[in-house]
Design a protein around this motif. Structure first.
Motif, PDB file in Angstrom:
ATOM      1  N   PHE A   1      44.534  32.027  31.363  1.00  0.00           N
ATOM      2  CA  PHE A   1      43.075  32.108  31.336  1.00  0.00           C
ATOM      3  C   PHE A   1      42.481  30.861  30.683  1.00  0.00           C
ATOM      4  N   PHE A   2      43.098  30.400  29.628  1.00  0.00           N
ATOM      5  CA  PHE A   2      42.610  29.219  28.911  1.00  0.00           C
ATOM      6  C   PHE A   2      42.613  28.007  29.839  1.00  0.00           C
ATOM      7  N   LEU A   3      43.710  27.818  30.582  1.00  0.00           N
ATOM      8  CA  LEU A   3      43.795  26.687  31.507  1.00  0.00           C
ATOM      9  C   LEU A   3      42.742  26.794  32.601  1.00  0.00           C
ATOM     10  N   LEU A   4      42.599  27.975  33.196  1.00  0.00           N
ATOM     11  CA  LEU A   4      41.636  28.155  34.274  1.00  0.00           C
ATOM     12  C   LEU A   4      40.216  27.866  33.814  1.00  0.00           C
ATOM     13  N   VAL A   5      39.823  28.429  32.675  1.00  0.00           N
ATOM     14  CA  VAL A   5      38.455  28.263  32.194  1.00  0.00           C
ATOM     15  C   VAL A   5      38.182  26.808  31.829  1.00  0.00           C
ATOM     16  N   VAL A   6      39.128  26.145  31.179  1.00  0.00           N
ATOM     17  CA  VAL A   6      38.921  24.759  30.768  1.00  0.00           C
ATOM     18  C   VAL A   6      38.781  23.841  31.985  1.00  0.00           C
ATOM     19  N   VAL A   7      39.691  23.949  32.944  1.00  0.00           N
ATOM     20  CA  VAL A   7      39.649  23.055  34.109  1.00  0.00           C
ATOM     21  C   VAL A   7      38.388  23.299  34.928  1.00  0.00           C
ATOM     22  N   VAL A   8      38.107  24.557  35.255  1.00  0.00           N
ATOM     23  CA  VAL A   8      36.921  24.858  36.054  1.00  0.00           C
ATOM     24  C   VAL A   8      35.654  24.484  35.292  1.00  0.00           C
ATOM     25  N   GLY A   9      35.616  24.756  33.992  1.00  0.00           N
ATOM     26  CA  GLY A   9      34.450  24.406  33.197  1.00  0.00           C
ATOM     27  C   GLY A   9      34.181  22.913  33.184  1.00  0.00           C
TER      28      GLY A   9
ATOM     29  N   GLY B   1      43.066  41.877  51.873  1.00  0.00           N
ATOM     30  CA  GLY B   1      42.588  41.245  50.641  1.00  0.00           C
ATOM     31  C   GLY B   1      43.128  39.834  50.476  1.00  0.00           C
ATOM     32  N   GLU B   2      44.381  39.624  50.855  1.00  0.00           N
ATOM     33  CA  GLU B   2      44.970  38.287  50.734  1.00  0.00           C
ATOM     34  C   GLU B   2      44.360  37.315  51.743  1.00  0.00           C
ATOM     35  N   VAL B   3      44.060  37.800  52.943  1.00  0.00           N
ATOM     36  CA  VAL B   3      43.386  36.948  53.934  1.00  0.00           C
ATOM     37  C   VAL B   3      42.013  36.529  53.433  1.00  0.00           C
ATOM     38  N   ILE B   4      41.284  37.482  52.862  1.00  0.00           N
ATOM     39  CA  ILE B   4      39.959  37.164  52.305  1.00  0.00           C
ATOM     40  C   ILE B   4      40.090  36.136  51.194  1.00  0.00           C
ATOM     41  N   GLU B   5      41.123  36.275  50.359  1.00  0.00           N
ATOM     42  CA  GLU B   5      41.333  35.324  49.271  1.00  0.00           C
ATOM     43  C   GLU B   5      41.591  33.917  49.805  1.00  0.00           C
ATOM     44  N   VAL B   6      42.395  33.800  50.850  1.00  0.00           N
ATOM     45  CA  VAL B   6      42.664  32.497  51.454  1.00  0.00           C
ATOM     46  C   VAL B   6      41.388  31.897  52.026  1.00  0.00           C
ATOM     47  N   LEU B   7      40.587  32.708  52.688  1.00  0.00           N
ATOM     48  CA  LEU B   7      39.336  32.217  53.269  1.00  0.00           C
ATOM     49  C   LEU B   7      38.344  31.805  52.184  1.00  0.00           C
ATOM     50  N   GLU B   8      38.346  32.513  51.060  1.00  0.00           N
ATOM     51  CA  GLU B   8      37.476  32.131  49.941  1.00  0.00           C
ATOM     52  C   GLU B   8      37.851  30.758  49.409  1.00  0.00           C
ATOM     53  N   VAL B   9      39.147  30.530  49.220  1.00  0.00           N
ATOM     54  CA  VAL B   9      39.588  29.217  48.739  1.00  0.00           C
ATOM     55  C   VAL B   9      39.220  28.131  49.745  1.00  0.00           C
ATOM     56  N   LEU B  10      39.382  28.410  51.025  1.00  0.00           N
ATOM     57  CA  LEU B  10      39.037  27.428  52.058  1.00  0.00           C
ATOM     58  C   LEU B  10      37.553  27.098  52.025  1.00  0.00           C
ATOM     59  N   LEU B  11      36.719  28.104  51.819  1.00  0.00           N
ATOM     60  CA  LEU B  11      35.275  27.866  51.740  1.00  0.00           C
ATOM     61  C   LEU B  11      34.929  27.012  50.522  1.00  0.00           C
TER      62      LEU B  11
ATOM     63  N   MET C   1      42.119  27.270  41.796  1.00  0.00           N
ATOM     64  CA  MET C   1      41.905  27.699  40.412  1.00  0.00           C
ATOM     65  C   MET C   1      40.540  28.350  40.243  1.00  0.00           C
ATOM     66  N   LEU C   2      39.511  27.778  40.876  1.00  0.00           N
ATOM     67  CA  LEU C   2      38.173  28.358  40.781  1.00  0.00           C
ATOM     68  C   LEU C   2      38.147  29.758  41.375  1.00  0.00           C
TER      69      LEU C   2
ATOM     70  N   GLN D   1      40.725  31.803  41.662  1.00  0.00           N
ATOM     71  CA  GLN D   1      41.486  32.681  40.776  1.00  0.00           C
ATOM     72  C   GLN D   1      40.660  33.090  39.563  1.00  0.00           C
ATOM     73  N   LEU D   2      39.875  32.159  39.027  1.00  0.00           N
ATOM     74  CA  LEU D   2      39.052  32.471  37.860  1.00  0.00           C
ATOM     75  C   LEU D   2      37.976  33.486  38.222  1.00  0.00           C
ATOM     76  N   ILE D   3      37.341  33.291  39.368  1.00  0.00           N
ATOM     77  CA  ILE D   3      36.319  34.249  39.804  1.00  0.00           C
ATOM     78  C   ILE D   3      36.934  35.618  40.026  1.00  0.00           C
ATOM     79  N   LYS D   4      38.079  35.657  40.696  1.00  0.00           N
ATOM     80  CA  LYS D   4      38.755  36.923  40.984  1.00  0.00           C
ATOM     81  C   LYS D   4      39.131  37.649  39.702  1.00  0.00           C
ATOM     82  N   ARG D   5      39.700  36.931  38.740  1.00  0.00           N
ATOM     83  CA  ARG D   5      40.135  37.572  37.497  1.00  0.00           C
ATOM     84  C   ARG D   5      38.950  37.962  36.628  1.00  0.00           C
TER      85      ARG D   5
END
Length: 538
Positions: free
Chosen positions: A225-233, A162-172, A204-205, A207-211
């Motif tokens: 959550f507030f920080l993640l949503v504001v920055v990504v938004g 799961g952690e490898v997939i998470e790293v690859l998602e961020v890289l993509l 951050m994007l 992490q927001l999708i994952k959560r």
């Protein structure tokens, strides 16, 4: 911020010049210090990453000099690949160590994922440089391949599936953001700055999708959550309007009205429901109750409102001086630009001492306001677009060579990142004692005090220049001295800070970061607080 208006010419014109080597030496001092403090297989990976980044940085510098890079990067600096490549890995390492000491296995694994992700995006940037360099640099490819092989092998046997997939998602996500934002925003970043900024946004994007997908199991802090949503938004909003205004003129009243309407639609129809799903309550009601929960918060908000008004008056006053001067190309002097550093220091210190959660939220809101106003200025949205262009043009420097003005946003980020990045669940058992007690003050010390004093004294009294730069020895020394005085004042006024006789490490950290400020040509408002944060947390 730099102490002179012109950057050192050797930054982009002469790769491996004295200033570039000195900057690399300072970065290696930091890397080896963290390696000695952590001393595990992950810290060996960080050392390997730094070695390969040092060699690849030369290739990036040559590509920038020849104009052969894939995108248009900021040309008034070197590539900055080495200092940027090690930030996320080192941050993940020290976060892992602190959470391990606090007995928090979840955030310990989170720190490892941060480190692995930072190494992945840094290796991608290296591969990109090597792939477009002609002729193919065989020796550098071998060094980069060996370092990458070691890192991949260790991470493969350390991360779960799961952690490898998470790293690859961020890289993509990082790859796609590079293609989109570097195309839309030419000359706004160096390769190192793009790695740092876009790597952080990508993480951050993800992490927001994952959560968002695991919200039933998620029990995170509403502040995060507030920080993640504001920055990504805000980032997604910028990409949306940049794409939209390719097909229509953004300077008309019709486009401006459409911009404001769509902002309301995206805010009320996307951002707020997204935040509601994560925190499981009305976001506006939660924010109102949070801001006015105590009498102290009301006083702090009133005080910050006065400082914001003062900052606006400074902008108006400096523009009035320009209007009355004979030259319309008049630029604000260094000291005038540093007024904002003093105002930011006066903003953050009371927040850190009296109410850090409030400062966390206020800085997030302020970041959203800054980004929104930059959209208004960049797209020339009526009625404020042209006014903002005129007012802010006075404070431009050589680093604002692209279509965006980012220095004030970088200043806010540099002051806020130490507040946002401290793993609060790992600080409940006193694990932030000693030098680590100064971690929330890293931005105040590095940028608010150190960089400001260095700039003022270096530009007015400095005579002895560091080799290969226009920074001065006097500016650096006064910067170190001012930060030491600030630490003493923090000890007096903040009863929660107990250094436990870790004075030598604090002095060494401050001196190392001050030397980095003297030699780096990257955005120091962003880079210096992160390095001081890493050293203090170690």
């Amino acid at each position: 911020m730099t102490r002179e208006c012109a950057p050192p010419a050797s930054g982009s014109g002469a790769p491996l010049s004295g200033s570039v080597l000195a900057e690399a030496a300072v970065v290696f001092i930091v890397v080896l210090s963290i390696h000695a403090a952590v001393w595990d297989r992950y810290s060996w990976c960080a050392v390997a990453l730094a070695v390969q980044a040092f060699y690849v940085q030369y290739k990036w510098d040559r590509l920038l000099q020849q104009g052969s890079a894939v995108f248009q990067f900021r040309m008034s600096a070197n590539s900055g690949l080495l200092p940027a490549s090690v930030v996320m890995p080192l941050l993940g390492l020290v976060m892992k160590e602190r959470c391990q000491a606090a007995g928090n296995p979840y955030f310990e694994r989170f720190g490892i994922v941060v480190a692995a992700t930072g190494m992945a995006v840094a290796l991608f940037s290296s591969v990109l440089a090597l792939g477009i360099t002609r002729p193919v640099p065989t020796n550098t490819c071998v060094i980069s391949g060996l370092a990458g092989g070691v890192i991949i092998y260790i991470m493969k046997h350390s991360l779960s599936v799961g952690e490898v997939i998470e790293v690859l998602e961020v890289l993509l996500i990082f790859v796609y953001l590079n293609m989109i934002l570097l195309y839309l925003l030419p000359r706004c970043f160096t390769p190192g700055e793009a790695l740092l900024v876009l790597g952080g946004i990508s993480f951050m994007l993800n992490q927001l999708i994952k959560r968002s997908l695991t919200v039933v199991e998620s029990q995170g802090d509403p502040l995060d959550f507030f920080l993640l949503v504001v920055v990504v938004g805000m980032v997604l909003m910028g990409i949306f309007f940049s794409t939209l205004f390719v097909f229509m003129d953004s300077g008309t009243w019709a486009s401006s009205i459409f911009f404001h309407l769509m902002t309301c639609v995206l805010g009320l129809g996307v951002v707020l429901p997204w935040l509601h799903r994560l925190i499981r309550r009305n976001p506006l009601l939660w924010l109102f109750q949070f801001l006015f929960q105590t009498e102290t918060r009301v006083y702090l908000l009133a005080y910050w409102s006065l400082l914001a008004t003062l900052a606006c008056l400074v902008v108006l006053y400096q523009n009035a001086k320009r209007s009355s001067s004979e030259s319309k190309k008049h630029q604000a002097p260094t000291i005038a630009r540093k007024y904002f550093h003093f105002i930011v220091v006066a903003t953050y210190i009371p927040g850190i001492i009296f109410d850090r959660p409030l400062l966390y939220v206020a800085a997030t809101v302020c970041l959203a306001v800054f980004i929104f106003l930059e959209y208004v200025r960049y797209f020339r949205i009526k009625p404020l677009g042209h006014t903002l262009r005129s007012l802010l043009s006075l404070f431009l420097d050589e680093r604002d060579s692209g279509p965006l003005i980012l220095t004030h946003i970088y200043l806010l980020l540099g002051m806020s990142l130490p507040i946002w990045l401290v793993p609060r669940p790992c600080t409940q058992k006193g694990s932030l004692g000693g030098a680590r007690a100064l971690v929330p003050y890293a931005g105040v010390l590095a940028v608010g005090v150190g960089d400001t004093v260095a700039s003022i004294f270096g530009s007015t009294m400095g005579e002895i220049r560091w080799p290969g730069t226009k920074k001065t020895f006097e500016g650096t020394m006064t910067s170190i001295f001012a930060q030491i005085i600030s630490v003493a004042l923090i000890l007096i006024f903040d009863s929660g800070v107990d250094l436990n006789y870790s004075y030598a490490w604090i002095l060494g950290s401050i001196s190392t970061v001050s030397l980095l400020e003297a030699y780096t040509t990257q955005i120091d408002n962003l880079l210096l607080p992160l390095y001081l944060l890493i050293l203090l947390m170690a």
